[in-house]
Every structure is written in C-alpha cells, then in structure tokens.
Motif scaffolding. Structure first.
Motif, PDB file in Angstrom:
ATOM      1  N   UNK A   1      56.929  46.426  38.932  1.00  0.00           N
ATOM      2  CA  UNK A   1      57.795  46.789  37.813  1.00  0.00           C
ATOM      3  C   UNK A   1      59.047  45.913  37.782  1.00  0.00           C
ATOM      4  N   UNK A   2      59.666  45.685  38.946  1.00  0.00           N
ATOM      5  CA  UNK A   2      60.953  44.987  38.962  1.00  0.00           C
ATOM      6  C   UNK A   2      60.811  43.473  39.114  1.00  0.00           C
ATOM      7  N   UNK A   3      59.609  43.027  39.423  1.00  0.00           N
ATOM      8  CA  UNK A   3      59.415  41.614  39.770  1.00  0.00           C
ATOM      9  C   UNK A   3      59.993  40.683  38.711  1.00  0.00           C
ATOM     10  N   UNK A   4      59.581  40.910  37.461  1.00  0.00           N
ATOM     11  CA  UNK A   4      59.980  40.001  36.394  1.00  0.00           C
ATOM     12  C   UNK A   4      61.479  40.086  36.101  1.00  0.00           C
ATOM     13  N   UNK A   5      62.023  41.302  36.150  1.00  0.00           N
ATOM     14  CA  UNK A   5      63.427  41.440  35.743  1.00  0.00           C
ATOM     15  C   UNK A   5      64.414  40.871  36.764  1.00  0.00           C
ATOM     16  N   UNK A   6      63.944  40.655  37.989  1.00  0.00           N
ATOM     17  CA  UNK A   6      64.817  40.071  38.996  1.00  0.00           C
ATOM     18  C   UNK A   6      64.945  38.557  38.822  1.00  0.00           C
ATOM     19  N   UNK A   7      64.090  38.031  37.965  1.00  0.00           N
ATOM     20  CA  UNK A   7      63.971  36.571  37.874  1.00  0.00           C
ATOM     21  C   UNK A   7      65.306  35.895  37.565  1.00  0.00           C
ATOM     22  N   UNK A   8      66.011  36.404  36.552  1.00  0.00           N
ATOM     23  CA  UNK A   8      67.241  35.753  36.099  1.00  0.00           C
ATOM     24  C   UNK A   8      68.273  35.732  37.220  1.00  0.00           C
ATOM     25  N   UNK A   9      68.397  36.853  37.882  1.00  0.00           N
ATOM     26  CA  UNK A   9      69.384  36.962  38.942  1.00  0.00           C
ATOM     27  C   UNK A   9      69.111  35.984  40.092  1.00  0.00           C
ATOM     28  N   UNK A  10      67.824  35.903  40.443  1.00  0.00           N
ATOM     29  CA  UNK A  10      67.459  35.020  41.540  1.00  0.00           C
ATOM     30  C   UNK A  10      67.579  33.557  41.138  1.00  0.00           C
TER      31      UNK A  10
END
Lengths: 323, 284
Positions: free
Chosen positions: A248-257
């Motif tokens: 669920x969170x994998x994609x949304x963490x992308x920008x931050x990382x």
C-alpha cells in the motif's frame, strides 16, 4: 594447431555484426554486434526472451539469421555448419540428451556424429564420464538421472570433440546450489585449459563467477558491455539500500525517498521502485539508512548490500532479470 | 580429476579436412555421415525397441488369420491376378504385406520423426554436431526402410510356412516392400515438415485406414463403379497391392513394371520435397 582458425590466435574466434533474427513480426535479435577473443569467457546476460538462445543457435548454424554477418573461427556457420560445429561444443538449454540410449552410449554415439574414430571414443568416453562424476552411472538410462547429472552429462557430451569454443545456454538453470558449484568448478577448469566459453545466463552470481566479459541483452539489443566489475562500477553505486513499506505505501514513499538520494550524491545514485520494494543506490548505505530512520519513514524491512549485476540490469532497463 | 585433455593434437582434424573438401552448395546440408545416424538407430533397436518392431510385425499376421483364414472359409476361392483361382488367404496376403510396408514406413517417418523433432529434441542434439540436416534425413529414412524390410521378411516367412506363396518371384516381394516403404517414408517425412501439433498427426490414420480398406486389398477393384476405380488406381497403395499380388504367384507383366515405376516416381518426388523442406524440418 596448424589448421586455418588456429593460426590467427590474435583475432576474434566469434565476430557478430548487426546480427538480426526475426520470426514473422517478432524481432528476437535486433542488430547486435560483439566479438569473442580466444580463451575468453564471454557472457550473454538478459531476461527470458531477450534473444540469448537464438544468438547461440545462430553461432552453431542451427538457426538461420535474418540479417547481418557472423563469423565463427573464420567461417560462416550458416554456410559451413558441420565444419564450424566440428570446433564447437554445445550445451543447449534443454539438455536434448538421447533418452533411448544409456549415459555412456550418449557420449559414444554423439562422438560418432562428429566422425570421431571408435578407438578414440573408447578412451575418451570413460574420461569424460569421470570428469562429469558419472562413472558409476555409465550404464544408467538417461531418464533415471537427476537434473544435475543430466546437465553434467550434457556438458561431457559437448566436450567429446575437444572443442575450441564451448557454448553453454543457461548451464545451471534448474540446478540446486550444490550442483551449480560442481558445475562452475568444471567449467572453470576448462577455461584454465584455454577453452573459449560463451554462456548465457540470467543469474548474476553465475555471470560474476564465470565471465571475463559480458553483454547485457534486452529485447534483442545490447544495452551494456564490459567486465562484471566494470559494469557495476560504471552503472551503479557501491551499495544499495533495500526498503519495504508494504504494497500500500510502496508507491507513495517514492517522492520522499527520491529527494533523499538526490541530496548531493553522484549522478549514478538514484532509486528503483519495484512492486514489492524500493532500491536506493548510494555509495554509503549505512548513512542512507540512518537518514531514513532519522526521518522516521519506518520501512517494514531494511537491508544494505553491495550492488550486483542485477542492479546494473535494473538501472539500465527498470526491470528485474528474472521476468 | 583434471579436466579432460584438450591437447595440442586436434582430434577433429580428419573430420574438418573431409568437410573442407565438400562442395560449397552442399556443405551446410550434408556432411556425408548418415551412417552415424543409422548406427544410432540400430543401437536403439538393439537395446530397447524390439517390442515396437514386433507389434508392427504381428498386425498383418492377425489380419491374415482373421480375414484370410477365418473369413476366407466363407469366401472360398477367388480369381487371382492371372485369372487362376486362389484361396482368399492367398489373395489378401500380398496386399497385407504392401499395407504393412506402408504402415511401418509412415509410422517411422511421421510419428517418430515428429516426436523426435518437437518433443525429445533428438534432432536438435544431432544438429549440434558435425552432422547436416541431410545426414539426419537419410539416416532416418533408412531406418524406416529397415523397418519395412524386417516386416517384409517376417511376413513372407509366415506366408511361406502357411503355404501361401507359390512362386520364387515372391522373393522379389522383399525389395518391393522396401521400395513401397521408400515412397511412403519420403512423402511422409515431407508432410511431417508441415505438421505443428499432435492433433494434426491424428489426420494420418484418417488417410491410411481408408487407403488400406479400399485399395482393392480385401476384394477386387472391379466391385467399384468406373470413376471410383480410377480414383483408387491413383492411390499409391493400390499399386503396391497389385504388384505384390502379381509377384506372389509369379505373374509378372508390363503392368508390374508400371506399378514399380509409380513408386520410383513418388520416391523421387518425396525425396526432392524432403530436401527442399530440410531447413524447415531441422533448422529454425
């Protein structure tokens, strides 16, 4: 050696230029060019369907190319198939052993296909069975052998004519770790004797173990070329941090990382988002991990490791090798 | 254990020298080593496959017993090729021999070749050596002929024991069986080069069975209206049946030569077709 190919040791034993193979609308091999030097161990690395096996078959003259030129020991395999193959040992992906014959007879009959004399084969077959650690299986039916044994028998068979070039199509696919190590050892010994190895694989560790030089193939094209170490240095950072956040969170963490890896790093740094995890390429993995934890991003799992050829492939294509 | 020696002497030197002297147009097709493929075939027969060979031998024997001897008791005698009456068993025995040669050859050149090509990858293995596709084709056709030869010898032995042959000409039935096998094997292999799935193989018995039943094997061709007779006479098996029947009683005429010629012609056509389709059969 006094015959034609042998006197020109300085030049390539295999020379492919704009080599192309199409099946109808599908382009399996798309204008690839490469050279293989004598005694070299050369790898074709790529996912299934990348065109590796087709390339191998064209080298042996059992698949007819659509365009381009190919020279093996100075001969065109398409026009001089039997003569080219006289100097080749072929280990195909599907073993293609003769299941109607016993292990020993597989080697003997195969040698006769090469026109080798009976007296030579009587001595050579036991020698090869021993090399393949199959001496006690020499009377066994092929169907009764394990996967690893069949593979070793296929390699022994490929050596019956004392080839100058050994073509290995995914030599260890489907083998357990122990069988793989035995096989690598045998291949390494051949290499020490000066046999040129050409192998396809989609295993990074295999390529790193066996290949002096390799090309990475994707969709029938060469996307990178070099030594395993050179490719890793050129296309990736020293280390990689693997973090999982759950699907669920994998994609949304992308920008931050992404912001994280961009912070004052070298150009090869960056991240790859896979369905199940995110890879962060950096020269200092521990520092990166600390930063992630300092920002309280809370990955479910985290791991720092050295980069490998798998990462080279990921960076080049955005896909995993075992697709 | 050290790696096997790859010493300074090139063990393939003799083969390479031989291959180098081959004319360019045939260099990729034929390495002149079909005997290695044939030797492999005999090795397989020796080790395991006598059972398969034996089943093909018994089939015509069973037909002969059931139809010739069993039903023959009801039929009595029928006019032979030279007009003289012969027993019904004597009438159908040569036809069964021709059919057996056909079945054996087609089995080897269609089912066996298809399986080895698509599933066991046997030819793929062979063609990774110094063999060319024509070596493989010649070797495999030879094995089909050998099967036909074995059936013919065995069946002729049975006929002789049962007193169903009356002429020394019957010995010629053996080479004729091989000729029939050659015709069917070469055409069969050419047809196999077009086959893609096992379902298509099912069509083969759909051709062979009616050809066996209706090629004047079990009764004279004169039972058919004339147009049907012409059709039957165009089929290869009819020529085989007629020729065998004539040889069995020693009634050899110009027509016998015509029947033999028919098989020579389809063999030439079949071998030509196989040669043209070799790349499709064995190379991709």
């Amino acid at each position: 050696m006094s015959e034609a190919g042998g006197s020109v040791t300085a030049v390539s034993v295999i020379e492919a230029r704009e080599l192309t193979k199409t099946y109808g609308d599908f382009t399996a091999v798309d204008a690839i060019s490469f050279d293989v030097a004598p005694g070299e161990s050369f790898g074709l690395l790529g996912p299934n369907g990348a065109g590796k096996s087709t390339t191998m078959r064209m080298i042996g003259g059992t698949s007819l190319r659509t365009a381009g030129t190919l020279s093996v020991l100075g001969l065109d395999p398409e026009r001089h198939g039997p003569e080219v193959r006289a100097s080749l040992g072929v280990v195909p992906q599907a073993d293609a052993l003769d299941e109607e014959l016993r292990a020993r007879d597989n080697l003997y009959v195969y040698g006769r296909y090469f026109g080798l004399p009976r007296a030579y084969l009587k001595a050579k077959v036991p020698e090869l069975l021993e090399f393949a650690q199959l001496t006690d299986k020499s009377d066994a039916k092929v169907t009764a052998l394990s996967g690893g044994m069949k593979r070793r028998l296929t390699i022994a068979r490929g050596l019956i004519n004392e080839p100058r070039i050994l073509l290995l199509d995914e030599p260890t696919t489907g083998l357990d770790p122990q069988a793989r190590h035995i096989l690598w050892d045998r291949l390494f010994r051949l290499k020490e004797q000066g046999v040129t190895l050409v192998l396809t694989t989609h295993f990074m560790d295999e390529a790193e173990q066996l290949c002096d030089r390799l090309v990475v193939v994707d969709h029938g094209r060469i996307v990178a070329e070099g030594s395993p170490r050179g490719l890793i240095q050129e296309h990736t950072t020293r280390e990689v941090v693997e973090v999982r956040f759950g699907s669920a969170r994998n994609a949304e963490m992308q920008a931050e990382l992404a912001a994280l890896v961009a912070d004052g790093q070298r150009s090869r740094a960056g991240l790859e988002v896979l369905p199940d995890r995110i890879l962060l390429y950096t020269d200092d993995g521990e520092a990166m991990l600390e930063e992630i934890n300092r920002r309280a991003l809370n990955p479910l799992t985290q791991l720092v490791r050295r980069t490998s050829l798998e990462d080279v492939f990921l960076r080049l294509t955005g896909r995993s090798l075992i697709d | 254990m050290d790696a096997p020696s790859t010493g300074p002497t090139d063990v393939m030197a003799a083969t390479k020298e031989r291959l180098r002297r081959r004319p360019g147009w045939i260099a990729n097709l034929y390495a002149g080593n079909a005997r290695a493929v044939i030797a492999r075939g005999f090795r397989v027969i020796r080790s395991a496959n006598w059972g398969v060979v034996a089943t093909g031998f018994f089939e015509p024997v069973f037909y002969l017993l059931a139809m010739g001897v069993g039903m023959g008791a009801l039929v009595g005698s029928v006019p032979g090729p030279d007009g003289q009456p012969v027993s019904y068993a004597m009438y159908i025995a040569p036809a069964l021999l021709a059919t057996s040669a056909m079945n054996g050859a087609v089995y080897d050149s269609v089912n066996n070749v298809f399986f080895k090509m698509r599933y066991s990858k046997l030819y793929e293995g062979m063609l990774q050596t110094s063999l060319g596709p024509m070596d493989v084709a010649i070797g495999e056709i030879f094995m089909a002929l050998f099967r036909g030869f074995l059936y013919a010898v065995g069946f002729l032995g049975v006929l002789t024991v049962m007193g169903l042959v009356t002429s020394w000409w019957a010995l010629a039935m053996i080479p004729v069986a091989v000729l029939i096998a050659l015709g069917f094997a070469s055409v069969g292999m050419a047809v196999t080069s077009y086959m893609k799935s096992f379902q298509q193989l099912d069509l083969v018995p759909m051709v062979l069975l009616p050809m066996f039943l209706f090629s004047a094997t079990l009764y004279p061709i004169t039972v058919y209206p004339e147009p049907v007779q012409w059709f039957v006479m165009a089929m290869p098996l009819w020529h085989g049946v007629e020729l065998m029947r004539q040889l069995s009683v020693g009634y050899v005429t110009a027509a016998s030569a015509g029947h033999a010629l028919y098989f020579v012609v389809i063999s030439v056509i079949g071998i030509t077709a196989v040669t043209l389709r070799l790349r499709k059969l064995f190379l991709r």
